[in-house]
Design a protein around this motif. Structure first.
Motif, PDB file in Angstrom:
ATOM      1  N   GLN A 136       0.942  -1.304   0.118  1.00  0.00           N
ATOM      2  CA  GLN A 136      -0.092   0.010   0.037  1.00  0.00           C
ATOM      3  C   GLN A 136       0.846   1.379  -0.074  1.00  0.00           C
ATOM      4  N   ARG A 137       2.009   1.393   0.646  1.00  0.00           N
ATOM      5  CA  ARG A 137       2.905   2.345   0.889  1.00  0.00           C
ATOM      6  C   ARG A 137       3.583   2.679  -0.431  1.00  0.00           C
ATOM      7  N   MET A 138       3.855   1.648  -1.175  1.00  0.00           N
ATOM      8  CA  MET A 138       4.517   1.704  -2.492  1.00  0.00           C
ATOM      9  C   MET A 138       3.611   2.253  -3.613  1.00  0.00           C
ATOM     10  N   MET A 139       2.377   1.721  -3.635  1.00  0.00           N
ATOM     11  CA  MET A 139       1.260   2.246  -4.363  1.00  0.00           C
ATOM     12  C   MET A 139       1.121   3.943  -4.026  1.00  0.00           C
ATOM     13  N   GLY A 140       1.034   3.957  -2.716  1.00  0.00           N
ATOM     14  CA  GLY A 140       0.833   5.651  -2.584  1.00  0.00           C
ATOM     15  C   GLY A 140       2.067   6.268  -3.201  1.00  0.00           C
ATOM     16  N   ASP A 141       3.129   5.973  -3.126  1.00  0.00           N
ATOM     17  CA  ASP A 141       4.212   6.640  -3.698  1.00  0.00           C
ATOM     18  C   ASP A 141       4.298   6.821  -5.143  1.00  0.00           C
ATOM     19  N   PHE A 142       3.724   5.732  -5.781  1.00  0.00           N
ATOM     20  CA  PHE A 142       3.592   5.559  -7.343  1.00  0.00           C
ATOM     21  C   PHE A 142       2.532   6.660  -7.544  1.00  0.00           C
TER      22      PHE A 142
END
Length: 467
Positions: free
Chosen positions: A69-75
């Motif tokens: 979820q964090r990586m998706m948020g960064d993207f």
């Protein structure tokens, strides 16, 4: 130190690019044994595309979910996205898919089996996300894994919740032999075949050798020296791949020592027949072992006449030269061990050379012979190294393979004896050809002029077929 290098993978990249260009929602399954280069392949493919790459870990399921979820948020460039409460992965995937709708985004979940181990329902949840939302959008979802048995059973198997949902799959194998030239541009063809005999086509292993050093020096420093990555890699690999490494180790040791028949393996290991059968099946799926039958054997004969061999050259080398010499190697005598092993290594390379030439892509490039079946033949003490059959046109090519330099007289003798053995194979009424491959053959062109099929090492990488 290893070097970062991406080599070949033309077929794999073409497959991925084709699926990317489809514009449709994609659910791809990419898998293969550890060290084979799956991650590098996917990152190379995604480097010029909008993508999220997530590497699952052995952490609890919810920890993995939050990291994704964090990586998706960064993207997405959305600082609030990681703060949304998602209780399951399907909810996360559906929301992410909605937010990137209209954009071609690649989402890679690497080491997917870790998620399955931590939370089995993840398969059904991804199925739900796919059916409800992902299959209708533009997302390219790639599930990747190193646990071959898990990927083939849990993900690709007909009992899997994802069965029937995938839009494509690819099992990543070793690099083709000629790719070794890119790793070792200054090596001769003979040296490249030797490297292949020690490391096979495993990218992670090839990167451990120093192209600026000679073959012998690399073997001593990178395989036979205590503390080197490849010194204990065989044991580490087995512990990572299977749950009962000791039993698999015993089976591989038996096969490496020449016990090729099922009964011989059972007797050498002391394990029950049912267990040996199960373990051999797993090793075959991992691409470490294969069961061969004579190329002309009927189905009934194939059940009785199979022989097992290790297909991973690194493992064969390790069991033959590292394990038996452990006491000396631990004492720092790697150079002494290698010096006294060289004569045996020359014999070892004979089998390596045969296996290399039986690879369909190598054989086809070398000979130009179109075939429907290829393999060895043996019966009652007689053996032919390589037999290629074209069953449609009833043509057969018989080839002897020698890891040595042959004189004109030796070559003629081998070809004459090959014709004798070929008559034992049968195939009455077939059109038959006879060939010889060696490190070098004296008077090769003269033999060719007389109609003989003869190849040397120089023909494997750069020569043209004579058929």
């Amino acid at each position: 130190m290893s070097r970062q290098k991406f080599v070949d993978r033309k077929m794999e990249l073409a497959f991925l690019e084709e699926r990317y260009a489809s514009g449709d929602a994609e659910l791809l399954i990419i898998y293969g044994r550890r060290r084979i280069g799956k991650t590098e392949l996917l990152l190379h493919f995604a480097r010029d595309k909008e993508h999220v790459y997530f590497l699952a870990s052995e952490k609890p399921y919810m920890d993995n979910l939050r990291e994704l979820q964090r990586m998706m948020g960064d993207f997405l460039g959305d600082r609030l996205f990681p703060k949304i409460e998602f209780s399951e992965v399907d909810e996360l995937l559906i929301e992410f898919s909605k937010r990137v709708n209209g954009r071609r985004v690649v989402l890679i979940i690497d080491e997917f089996p870790y998620l399955i181990e931590r939370y089995k329902p993840v398969l059904s949840l991804i199925q739900r996300a796919w059916d409800m939302e992902l299959s209708k959008g533009d997302l390219m979802l790639i599930l990747c894994g190193s646990s071959v048995s898990s990927m083939e059973t849990e993900v690709l198997g007909y009992k899997s919740p994802l069965y029937g949902r995938r839009t494509g799959q690819w099992k990543v194998g070793e690099l083709p032999f000629w790719s070794l030239r890119e790793f070792f541009p200054s090596y001769s063809t003979e040296e490249l075949v030797k490297v292949y005999g020690v490391l096979g086509g495993i990218p992670a292993y090839l990167l451990r050798f120093n192209p600026g050093k000679g073959f012998d020096e690399n073997v001593v420093e990178r395989v036979l020296s205590k503390g080197a990555f490849l010194y204990e890699e065989a044991e580490i690999l087995l512990k990572e791949e299977v749950r009962e490494p000791a039993n698999y180790f015993a089976i591989l040791q038996a096969v490496a020592s020449g016990r090729s028949r099922f009964g011989e393996i059972v007797n050498a290991t002391g394990l029950e027949k049912s267990l040996v059968s199960k373990y051999l099946n797993v090793l075959e799926k991992l691409g470490m072992v294969e069961r061969e039958v004579p190329v002309t054997a009927s189905r009934k004969e194939a059940l009785k006449r199979g022989r097992y061999s290790i297909t991973d050259n690194y493992l064969v080398f390790w069991f033959r030269y590292v394990l038996p010499n452990r006491s000396y190697l631990e004492a720092g005598m790697s150079r002494e061990v290698w010096e006294r092993s060289k004569e045996d290594f020359n014999e070892y390379m004979g089998a390596v050379f045969e296996r290399l030439l039986r690879k369909p892509e190598v054989f086809t490039k070398l000979t130009g012979f179109g075939f429907t079946k290829i393999g060895r033949w043996w019966h009652r003490g007689e053996e032919i190294d390589l037999v290629a059959l074209n069953e449609r046109e009833k043509k057969a090519l018989f080839v002897e393979v020698k890891w040595k330099d042959l004189s004109d007289r030796e070559a003629r003798g081998i070809l004459k004896d090959l014709e004798r053995k070929a008559e034992l194979v049968g195939l009455d009424g077939w059109e038959k050809y006879y060939g010889l491959v060696a490190k070098s053959v004296e008077g090769k062109e003269g033999l060719r002029g007389e109609g003989h099929l003869v190849w040397g090492l120089e023909d494997i990488l750069g020569g043209s077929p004579v058929m």
